[in-house]
Design a protein around this motif. Structure first.
Motif, PDB file in Angstrom:
ATOM      1  N   ALA A  30       0.826  -1.208   0.000  1.00  0.00           N
ATOM      2  CA  ALA A  30       0.000   0.000   0.000  1.00  0.00           C
ATOM      3  C   ALA A  30       0.863   1.262   0.000  1.00  0.00           C
ATOM      4  O   ALA A  30       0.503   2.273  -0.624  1.00  0.00           O
ATOM      5  N   THR A  31       1.998   1.208   0.673  1.00  0.00           N
ATOM      6  CA  THR A  31       2.931   2.335   0.674  1.00  0.00           C
ATOM      7  C   THR A  31       3.395   2.626  -0.744  1.00  0.00           C
ATOM      8  O   THR A  31       3.367   3.778  -1.199  1.00  0.00           O
ATOM      9  N   MET A  32       3.812   1.585  -1.437  1.00  0.00           N
ATOM     10  CA  MET A  32       4.321   1.769  -2.797  1.00  0.00           C
ATOM     11  C   MET A  32       3.222   2.197  -3.750  1.00  0.00           C
ATOM     12  O   MET A  32       3.464   3.021  -4.648  1.00  0.00           O
ATOM     13  N   LEU A  33       2.004   1.671  -3.561  1.00  0.00           N
ATOM     14  CA  LEU A  33       0.884   2.122  -4.394  1.00  0.00           C
ATOM     15  C   LEU A  33       0.685   3.632  -4.254  1.00  0.00           C
ATOM     16  O   LEU A  33       0.555   4.347  -5.249  1.00  0.00           O
ATOM     17  N   ALA A  34       0.647   4.090  -3.011  1.00  0.00           N
ATOM     18  CA  ALA A  34       0.419   5.516  -2.760  1.00  0.00           C
ATOM     19  C   ALA A  34       1.558   6.358  -3.332  1.00  0.00           C
ATOM     20  O   ALA A  34       1.320   7.424  -3.910  1.00  0.00           O
ATOM     21  N   GLN A  35       2.785   5.880  -3.190  1.00  0.00           N
ATOM     22  CA  GLN A  35       3.917   6.645  -3.707  1.00  0.00           C
ATOM     23  C   GLN A  35       3.904   6.650  -5.241  1.00  0.00           C
ATOM     24  O   GLN A  35       4.136   7.685  -5.867  1.00  0.00           O
ATOM     25  N   ASN A  36       3.606   5.510  -5.830  1.00  0.00           N
ATOM     26  CA  ASN A  36       3.521   5.404  -7.281  1.00  0.00           C
ATOM     27  C   ASN A  36       2.455   6.360  -7.818  1.00  0.00           C
ATOM     28  O   ASN A  36       2.696   7.109  -8.784  1.00  0.00           O
ATOM     29  N   PHE A  37       1.288   6.370  -7.194  1.00  0.00           N
ATOM     30  CA  PHE A  37       0.215   7.246  -7.647  1.00  0.00           C
ATOM     31  C   PHE A  37       0.552   8.714  -7.351  1.00  0.00           C
ATOM     32  O   PHE A  37       0.168   9.600  -8.109  1.00  0.00           O
ATOM     33  N   HIS A  38       1.249   8.984  -6.284  1.00  0.00           N
ATOM     34  CA  HIS A  38       1.719  10.340  -5.963  1.00  0.00           C
ATOM     35  C   HIS A  38       2.585  10.864  -7.116  1.00  0.00           C
ATOM     36  O   HIS A  38       2.455  12.023  -7.532  1.00  0.00           O
ATOM     37  N   TRP A  39       3.446  10.022  -7.610  1.00  0.00           N
ATOM     38  CA  TRP A  39       4.330  10.413  -8.704  1.00  0.00           C
ATOM     39  C   TRP A  39       3.576  10.601 -10.019  1.00  0.00           C
ATOM     40  O   TRP A  39       3.959  11.423 -10.843  1.00  0.00           O
ATOM     41  N   HIS A  50      -2.148  14.614  -5.075  1.00  0.00           N
ATOM     42  CA  HIS A  50      -0.698  14.497  -4.889  1.00  0.00           C
ATOM     43  C   HIS A  50      -0.371  14.610  -3.387  1.00  0.00           C
ATOM     44  O   HIS A  50       0.398  13.806  -2.852  1.00  0.00           O
ATOM     45  N   GLU A  51      -0.987  15.572  -2.720  1.00  0.00           N
ATOM     46  CA  GLU A  51      -0.760  15.774  -1.282  1.00  0.00           C
ATOM     47  C   GLU A  51      -1.325  14.619  -0.449  1.00  0.00           C
ATOM     48  O   GLU A  51      -0.666  14.132   0.470  1.00  0.00           O
ATOM     49  N   LEU A  52      -2.544  14.162  -0.755  1.00  0.00           N
ATOM     50  CA  LEU A  52      -3.149  13.053  -0.006  1.00  0.00           C
ATOM     51  C   LEU A  52      -2.329  11.781  -0.158  1.00  0.00           C
ATOM     52  O   LEU A  52      -2.059  11.088   0.822  1.00  0.00           O
ATOM     53  N   PHE A  53      -1.913  11.470  -1.374  1.00  0.00           N
ATOM     54  CA  PHE A  53      -1.130  10.268  -1.598  1.00  0.00           C
ATOM     55  C   PHE A  53       0.196  10.327  -0.838  1.00  0.00           C
ATOM     56  O   PHE A  53       0.660   9.315  -0.309  1.00  0.00           O
ATOM     57  N   GLN A  54       0.791  11.520  -0.763  1.00  0.00           N
ATOM     58  CA  GLN A  54       2.027  11.668   0.010  1.00  0.00           C
ATOM     59  C   GLN A  54       1.769  11.431   1.493  1.00  0.00           C
ATOM     60  O   GLN A  54       2.551  10.743   2.159  1.00  0.00           O
ATOM     61  N   LYS A  55       0.697  11.978   2.032  1.00  0.00           N
ATOM     62  CA  LYS A  55       0.358  11.732   3.442  1.00  0.00           C
ATOM     63  C   LYS A  55       0.197  10.244   3.702  1.00  0.00           C
ATOM     64  O   LYS A  55       0.627   9.731   4.736  1.00  0.00           O
ATOM     65  N   MET A  56      -0.403   9.554   2.752  1.00  0.00           N
ATOM     66  CA  MET A  56      -0.623   8.122   2.910  1.00  0.00           C
ATOM     67  C   MET A  56       0.706   7.364   2.946  1.00  0.00           C
ATOM     68  O   MET A  56       0.942   6.569   3.858  1.00  0.00           O
ATOM     69  N   TYR A  57       1.560   7.596   1.952  1.00  0.00           N
ATOM     70  CA  TYR A  57       2.784   6.791   1.940  1.00  0.00           C
ATOM     71  C   TYR A  57       3.705   7.143   3.090  1.00  0.00           C
ATOM     72  O   TYR A  57       4.415   6.270   3.612  1.00  0.00           O
ATOM     73  N   GLU A  58       3.709   8.381   3.540  1.00  0.00           N
ATOM     74  CA  GLU A  58       4.531   8.730   4.702  1.00  0.00           C
ATOM     75  C   GLU A  58       3.996   8.053   5.962  1.00  0.00           C
ATOM     76  O   GLU A  58       4.768   7.527   6.772  1.00  0.00           O
ATOM     77  N   ASP A  59       2.683   8.046   6.141  1.00  0.00           N
ATOM     78  CA  ASP A  59       2.058   7.349   7.263  1.00  0.00           C
ATOM     79  C   ASP A  59       2.372   5.851   7.217  1.00  0.00           C
ATOM     80  O   ASP A  59       2.769   5.255   8.209  1.00  0.00           O
ATOM     81  N   HIS A  60       2.216   5.264   6.061  1.00  0.00           N
ATOM     82  CA  HIS A  60       2.399   3.823   5.909  1.00  0.00           C
ATOM     83  C   HIS A  60       3.851   3.405   6.128  1.00  0.00           C
ATOM     84  O   HIS A  60       4.117   2.332   6.668  1.00  0.00           O
ATOM     85  N   PHE A  61       4.786   4.255   5.705  1.00  0.00           N
ATOM     86  CA  PHE A  61       6.195   3.922   5.889  1.00  0.00           C
ATOM     87  C   PHE A  61       6.528   3.774   7.370  1.00  0.00           C
ATOM     88  O   PHE A  61       7.189   2.814   7.779  1.00  0.00           O
ATOM     89  N   VAL A  62       6.041   4.694   8.186  1.00  0.00           N
ATOM     90  CA  VAL A  62       6.256   4.619   9.639  1.00  0.00           C
ATOM     91  C   VAL A  62       5.539   3.391  10.205  1.00  0.00           C
ATOM     92  O   VAL A  62       6.086   2.680  11.058  1.00  0.00           O
ATOM     93  N   ALA A  63       4.336   3.127   9.718  1.00  0.00           N
ATOM     94  CA  ALA A  63       3.555   1.986  10.210  1.00  0.00           C
ATOM     95  C   ALA A  63       4.260   0.656   9.951  1.00  0.00           C
ATOM     96  O   ALA A  63       4.221  -0.247  10.799  1.00  0.00           O
ATOM     97  N   GLN A  64       4.894   0.528   8.789  1.00  0.00           N
ATOM     98  CA  GLN A  64       5.631  -0.709   8.493  1.00  0.00           C
ATOM     99  C   GLN A  64       6.641  -1.007   9.587  1.00  0.00           C
ATOM    100  O   GLN A  64       6.771  -2.148  10.048  1.00  0.00           O
ATOM    101  N   ASP A  65       7.358   0.022   9.988  1.00  0.00           N
ATOM    102  CA  ASP A  65       8.389  -0.133  11.010  1.00  0.00           C
ATOM    103  C   ASP A  65       7.771  -0.505  12.352  1.00  0.00           C
ATOM    104  O   ASP A  65       8.259  -1.403  13.038  1.00  0.00           O
ATOM    105  N   ASP A  66       6.685   0.158  12.723  1.00  0.00           N
ATOM    106  CA  ASP A  66       6.023  -0.148  13.995  1.00  0.00           C
ATOM    107  C   ASP A  66       5.538  -1.596  14.029  1.00  0.00           C
ATOM    108  O   ASP A  66       5.715  -2.299  15.028  1.00  0.00           O
ATOM    109  N   LEU A  67       4.943  -2.040  12.948  1.00  0.00           N
ATOM    110  CA  LEU A  67       4.427  -3.414  12.884  1.00  0.00           C
ATOM    111  C   LEU A  67       5.575  -4.429  12.901  1.00  0.00           C
ATOM    112  O   LEU A  67       5.514  -5.431  13.624  1.00  0.00           O
ATOM    113  N   ALA A  68       6.607  -4.178  12.115  1.00  0.00           N
ATOM    114  CA  ALA A  68       7.739  -5.105  12.066  1.00  0.00           C
ATOM    115  C   ALA A  68       8.461  -5.167  13.413  1.00  0.00           C
ATOM    116  O   ALA A  68       8.905  -6.242  13.840  1.00  0.00           O
ATOM    117  N   GLU A  69       8.576  -4.029  14.073  1.00  0.00           N
ATOM    118  CA  GLU A  69       9.220  -4.041  15.391  1.00  0.00           C
ATOM    119  C   GLU A  69       8.392  -4.810  16.416  1.00  0.00           C
ATOM    120  O   GLU A  69       8.947  -5.442  17.317  1.00  0.00           O
TER     121      GLU A  69
END
Length: 156
Positions: A30-39, A50-69
């Motif tokens: 989902a992170t990559m989808l949002a970033q791809n569509f942002h671009w 463009h702004e919403l998709f960026q908010k999404m991928y930035e949120d998701h990037f942090v979430a990946q780390d929280d979940l993996a940790e």
């Protein structure tokens, strides 16, 4: 009964970690989808999307780390390969060649899928007595439901 990760049985930890790795995989896609569509978004709604998709991928990037940790806190292996995540994820890649409306629909479905996966992982954690993982899943599920609502609102 609420327990810390150290107090959970190995079987319970492994089941919860597997569910969390599913969440990590879907969040990564989902992170990559949002970033791809942002671009690649174009059209009259370029700015807000463009702004919403960026908010999404930035949120998701942090979430990946929280979940993996949290997977690591359960003494399990966190899936860290793109191939493994793509294989596991119910959310699929997109080439980014789409109208803004199609991008919104794809991302909305991804957010809804991810919210459901997190709800399932949270329920499993609750059943196993792991309230810390349950809380993480609830918070993340709420974030994805909110993004789904934002996306649906663009289509109304």
């Amino acid at each position: 009964m609420t327990q810390t990760a150290a107090a959970l049985s190995t079987d319970v930890k492994n089941q919860i970690a597997d569910a969390l790795n599913q969440c990590v995989a879907e969040t990564a896609v989902a992170t990559m989808l949002a970033q791809n569509f942002h671009w690649n978004v174009t059209g009259m709604a370029f700015g807000p999307l463009h702004e919403l998709f960026q908010k999404m991928y930035e949120d998701h990037f942090v979430a990946q780390d929280d979940l993996a940790e949290r997977v690591k806190a359960l003494d399990a292996h966190a899936e860290g390969t793109l191939a493994g995540m793509l294989k596991r994820s119910k959310i699929k890649e997109h080439d980014g060649k789409a109208s803004a409306e199609e991008m919104i629909k794809v991302l909305q479905e991804a957010q809804e899928t991810l919210a459901a996966t997190l709800a399932g992982a949270g329920a499993l954690a609750a059943q196993g007595g792991d309230t810390l993982t349950e809380d993480l899943c609830i918070a993340r599920g709420q974030a994805h439901e909110k993004f789904a609502w934002f996306l649906r609102s663009h289509l109304a």
